[in-house]
Design an enzyme around this catalytic site. Structure first.
Site, PDB file in Angstrom:
ATOM      1  N   ASP A  11     -33.227 -21.094 -42.383  1.00 49.22           N
ATOM      2  CA  ASP A  11     -33.647 -20.203 -41.296  1.00 49.22           C
ATOM      3  C   ASP A  11     -33.470 -18.754 -41.749  1.00 49.22           C
ATOM      4  O   ASP A  11     -32.396 -18.366 -42.208  1.00 49.22           O
ATOM      5  CB  ASP A  11     -32.792 -20.482 -40.055  1.00 49.22           C
ATOM      6  CG  ASP A  11     -33.184 -19.595 -38.877  1.00 49.22           C
ATOM      7  OD1 ASP A  11     -34.096 -19.978 -38.137  1.00 49.22           O
ATOM      8  OD2 ASP A  11     -32.584 -18.522 -38.718  1.00 49.22           O
ATOM      9  N   ASP A  57     -39.894 -18.977 -38.601  1.00 45.25           N
ATOM     10  CA  ASP A  57     -38.925 -18.548 -39.624  1.00 45.25           C
ATOM     11  C   ASP A  57     -37.977 -19.645 -40.101  1.00 45.25           C
ATOM     12  O   ASP A  57     -36.947 -19.348 -40.678  1.00 45.25           O
ATOM     13  CB  ASP A  57     -38.138 -17.331 -39.132  1.00 45.25           C
ATOM     14  CG  ASP A  57     -37.006 -17.709 -38.197  1.00 45.25           C
ATOM     15  OD1 ASP A  57     -37.142 -18.731 -37.484  1.00 45.25           O
ATOM     16  OD2 ASP A  57     -35.992 -16.997 -38.198  1.00 45.25           O
ATOM     17  N   GLU A  58     -38.309 -20.907 -39.840  1.00 45.45           N
ATOM     18  CA  GLU A  58     -37.407 -21.942 -40.344  1.00 45.45           C
ATOM     19  C   GLU A  58     -38.149 -23.208 -40.737  1.00 45.45           C
ATOM     20  O   GLU A  58     -39.265 -23.473 -40.280  1.00 45.45           O
ATOM     21  CB  GLU A  58     -36.295 -22.252 -39.342  1.00 45.45           C
ATOM     22  CG  GLU A  58     -36.761 -22.765 -38.006  1.00 45.45           C
ATOM     23  CD  GLU A  58     -35.608 -22.851 -37.012  1.00 45.45           C
ATOM     24  OE1 GLU A  58     -35.293 -21.816 -36.385  1.00 45.45           O
ATOM     25  OE2 GLU A  58     -35.029 -23.927 -36.858  1.00 45.45           O
TER      26      GLU A  58
HETATM   27  N1  DCP Z   1     -37.890 -14.494 -31.142  1.00 46.10           N
HETATM   28  C1  DCP Z   1     -38.381 -13.876 -29.988  1.00 46.10           C
HETATM   29  N2  DCP Z   1     -37.745 -14.052 -28.793  1.00 46.10           N
HETATM   30  C2  DCP Z   1     -36.649 -14.834 -28.692  1.00 46.10           C
HETATM   31  C3  DCP Z   1     -36.127 -15.473 -29.833  1.00 46.10           C
HETATM   32  C4  DCP Z   1     -36.788 -15.280 -31.057  1.00 46.10           C
HETATM   33  O1  DCP Z   1     -39.390 -13.169 -30.071  1.00 46.10           O
HETATM   34  N3  DCP Z   1     -36.030 -14.976 -27.486  1.00 46.10           N
HETATM   35  C5  DCP Z   1     -38.574 -14.263 -32.436  1.00 46.10           C
HETATM   36  C6  DCP Z   1     -37.958 -13.086 -33.149  1.00 46.10           C
HETATM   37  C7  DCP Z   1     -37.099 -13.708 -34.201  1.00 46.10           C
HETATM   38  C8  DCP Z   1     -37.824 -14.990 -34.526  1.00 46.10           C
HETATM   39  O2  DCP Z   1     -38.449 -15.385 -33.307  1.00 46.10           O
HETATM   40  O3  DCP Z   1     -36.934 -12.860 -35.325  1.00 46.10           O
HETATM   41  C9  DCP Z   1     -36.930 -16.088 -35.056  1.00 46.10           C
HETATM   42  O4  DCP Z   1     -35.981 -16.449 -34.076  1.00 46.10           O
HETATM   43  P1  DCP Z   1     -34.497 -16.843 -34.420  1.00 46.10           P
HETATM   44  O5  DCP Z   1     -33.955 -17.544 -33.214  1.00 46.10           O
HETATM   45  O6  DCP Z   1     -34.439 -17.572 -35.710  1.00 46.10           O
HETATM   46  O7  DCP Z   1     -33.716 -15.455 -34.490  1.00 46.10           O
HETATM   47  P2  DCP Z   1     -33.645 -14.374 -35.647  1.00 46.10           P
HETATM   48  O8  DCP Z   1     -34.271 -14.843 -36.914  1.00 46.10           O
HETATM   49  O9  DCP Z   1     -34.150 -13.079 -35.105  1.00 46.10           O
HETATM   50  O10 DCP Z   1     -32.079 -14.190 -35.821  1.00 46.10           O
HETATM   51  P3  DCP Z   1     -31.025 -15.163 -36.551  1.00 46.10           P
HETATM   52  O11 DCP Z   1     -30.487 -14.327 -37.696  1.00 46.10           O
HETATM   53  O12 DCP Z   1     -29.993 -15.395 -35.515  1.00 46.10           O
HETATM   54  O13 DCP Z   1     -31.731 -16.387 -37.003  1.00 46.10           O
HETATM   55 CA    CA Z   2     -35.326 -19.648 -36.243  1.00 52.22          CA
HETATM   56 CA    CA Z   3     -33.808 -16.872 -37.805  1.00 55.25          CA
END
Ligand code: DCP
Ligand code: CA
Ligand code: CA
Length: 361
Positions: free
Chosen positions: A4, A104-105
């Protein structure tokens, strides 16, 4: 193995503009209603230190980051898709079987590559991390486990730039102290219901009677929670089929049931949907509209066409017709509207049938 990407949208923005790296970065979905209305999509870890989270109202994030030199940016989905595409291409090569989940995963089944050896899997994970770091300048967190659910929870436990390995004989010890909300599928509501049953950790859940869980959550979910709490998951890592639908949704400037105002926005959504299907050379057979009303109730209307189509005018005309009919059936004002095409195929079925007909002659 579950890979991820860390703070993905914000990390992609840092990639675009490296001068952001030492600043709090917040990526926002602006609703367009007023300057700061909308929600936080994600934020880099520096911004998270100030309490900024995904889903938070933008004005609240601004308040938390006052005088912190923070940068607020709108989502740039096309760019994130292209970064994601490159990452997925890289990751795929490391797996026996590969399954992307979300932007992203991805799950990588590496059982054969590592002969089921967790030490070898660790070496492989470090290679993956290094590859993404040096060639794409991106950091990720990786979880390794005997199955998908354990790998997923392991990846979430240590972030950013984490690597967490849970061998089969450590699953119980790893899971039992964690709060139930760590389990995929346990949101705020489920967590609350479990709390009333005296269940707060995954260990508590593992000790609960499965019959009782099924009585409260239904058979499917009850069984799922029971198995998940024990770290049992038989789901294979599987390449996903083609995209099943493409949709776009947006908020009206104000609540309304004025046909022209609604259509103006919906035609813009049609254009976006159309450019996405045209890019992928797809044909659609079903067109749907969604209306989110003033009272937040959601309504959908669909029409399935006789043949798969790739024509913009047909999409637009069908949407117009569906909207007109829908407005006839309701007297409420609309707040948000969406357009969706589904039943997607790569080629026109009509043509194919014609060809095979000719051949049989
Ligand atoms: N996303 C979004 N709204 C949300 C959750 C996520 O738009 N409520 C989008 C933005 C994130 C992407 O999806 O960058 C991937 O979600 P992740 O849950 O994997 O979160 P991140 O990659 O941002 O952070 P982490 O480092 O915790 O994985
Ligand atoms: Ca994710
Ligand atoms: Ca992520």
């Amino acid at each position: 193995m579950l890979v991820d990407l860390d703070y993905f949208f914000a990390q992609a923005e840092e990639l675009k503009n490296p001068s952001l790296t030492d600043k709090p970065v917040v990526v926002c979905v602006y609703s367009g209603r007023s300057e700061d209305s909308g929600a936080v999509s994600t934020a880099n870890y520096l911004a998270r230190k100030f309490g900024v989270k995904s889903g938070m109202p933008i004005f609240l994030a601004k308040r938390k980051l006052e005088n912190a030199g923070a940068v607020f940016l709108p989502v740039d989905s096309e760019y994130y898709e292209s970064v994601s595409g490159n990452v997925m291409t890289t990751l795929r090569d490391y797996a026996d079987r590969f399954e992307q989940v979300g932007i992203d995963e991805a799950y990588l089944d590496v059982t054969a590559k590592t002969c089921g050896n967790f030490a070898d899997a660790k070496v492989l994970a470090l290679k993956v991390k290094n590859h993404l770091k040096t060639e794409q300048r991106l950091s990720c967190s990786i979880g390794i486990g005997p199955n998908k659910i354990v790998a997923k929870i392991a990846a979430d436990i240590q972030k950013p730039d984490g690597l967490t390995i849970v061998e089969p004989n450590q699953v119980g010890k790893f899971l039992s102290p964690l709060p139930v909300a760590r389990l995929p599928g346990v949101g705020a509501k489920t967590k609350e219901r479990m709390q009333t049953l005296g269940i707060s950790t995954i260990g508590d859940l593992a000790k609960s009677d499965v019959q009782k869980l099924m009585a409260v959550f239904g058979k499917t979910l009850g069984t799922f929670f029971h198995n998940a709490s024990l770290g049992v998951d038989e789901e294979p890592v599987q390449e996903k089929e083609e995209v099943e639908s493409i949709s776009r949704i947006a908020t009206l400037k104000q609540d309304t049931r004025d046909l022209n105002i609604i259509l103006e926005l919906m035609y813009r959504l049609c254009k976006d949907v159309y450019s996405a299907i045209a890019q992928d050379e797809l044909f659609f057979k079903t067109v749907s509209i969604v209306g989110i009303m003033k009272d937040l109730k959601i309504h959908t209307r669909s029409r399935t066409l006789g043949d798969p189509m790739s024509d913009y005018e047909i999409l637009r005309g069908t949407v117009r017709d569906l909207v007109e009919r829908f407005l006839d059936e309701t007297d409420q004002e609309l707040r948000r509207v969406g357009v969706k095409v589904s039943n997607l195929t790569k080629e026109e079925k009509g043509q194919k049938q014609l060809t095979s007909f000719v051949e049989r002659e």
